[in-house]
Design a protein around this motif. Structure first.
Motif, short mmCIF file in Angstrom:
data_model
loop_
_atom_site.label_atom_id
_atom_site.label_comp_id
_atom_site.label_asym_id
_atom_site.label_seq_id
_atom_site.Cartn_x
_atom_site.Cartn_y
_atom_site.Cartn_z
N UNK A 106 0.84 -1.18 0.07
CA UNK A 106 0.08 0.05 0.17
C UNK A 106 0.82 1.18 0.06
N UNK A 107 0.40 2.20 -0.80
CA UNK A 107 1.05 3.54 -0.63
C UNK A 107 0.49 4.46 0.22
N UNK A 108 1.29 5.22 0.94
CA UNK A 108 0.85 5.84 2.08
C UNK A 108 1.66 7.42 1.78
N UNK A 109 0.69 8.43 2.14
CA UNK A 109 1.07 9.99 1.74
C UNK A 109 1.16 10.61 3.01
N UNK A 110 2.20 11.69 3.21
CA UNK A 110 2.15 12.72 4.08
C UNK A 110 2.04 14.21 4.12
N UNK A 111 1.32 14.73 4.20
CA UNK A 111 1.37 16.10 3.61
C UNK A 111 1.89 17.00 4.76
N UNK A 138 5.29 7.10 0.77
CA UNK A 138 5.88 5.88 1.47
C UNK A 138 5.23 4.60 0.61
N UNK A 139 6.09 3.70 0.28
CA UNK A 139 5.52 2.35 -0.59
C UNK A 139 4.74 1.52 0.40
N UNK A 190 11.49 4.36 3.90
CA UNK A 190 11.43 5.59 4.24
C UNK A 190 10.43 6.43 3.41
N UNK A 191 10.40 7.79 4.05
CA UNK A 191 9.37 8.52 3.29
C UNK A 191 10.33 9.47 2.16
#
Length: 74
Positions: free
Chosen positions: A2-7, A24-25, A30-31
């Motif tokens: 799953x791909x995660x995102x941080x804004x 982040x994959x 790592x981000x």
């Protein structure tokens, strides 16, 4: 996988807000910074964050918005 995102929304100067998106994959990697956009208000920065979440098709589970409030409340 799953791909995660941080804004991250952070004040950079008196009238410049940075909106930086990281990817982040999976939870074990790592981000990686994808890009940074700038705007002049926290309201606009939050709009950009929502637009980017929709553009990437990220669910609320996979998207995290972090606002640096130390500068936002001054």
């Amino acid at each position: 996988m799953m791909t995660f995102y941080k804004c991250e929304i952070k004040k950079e100067s008196a009238n410049l807000i940075a909106v930086t998106v990281y990817q982040q994959q999976d939870s074990q990697t790592d981000w990686y910074q994808q890009y940074t956009r700038h705007c002049s208000s926290f309201d606009r920065a939050q709009e950009i964050s929502l637009q980017e979440q929709k553009a990437r098709g990220a669910t609320d589970y996979a998207w995290q918005t972090v606002i640096d409030t130390r500068e936002a409340i001054q």
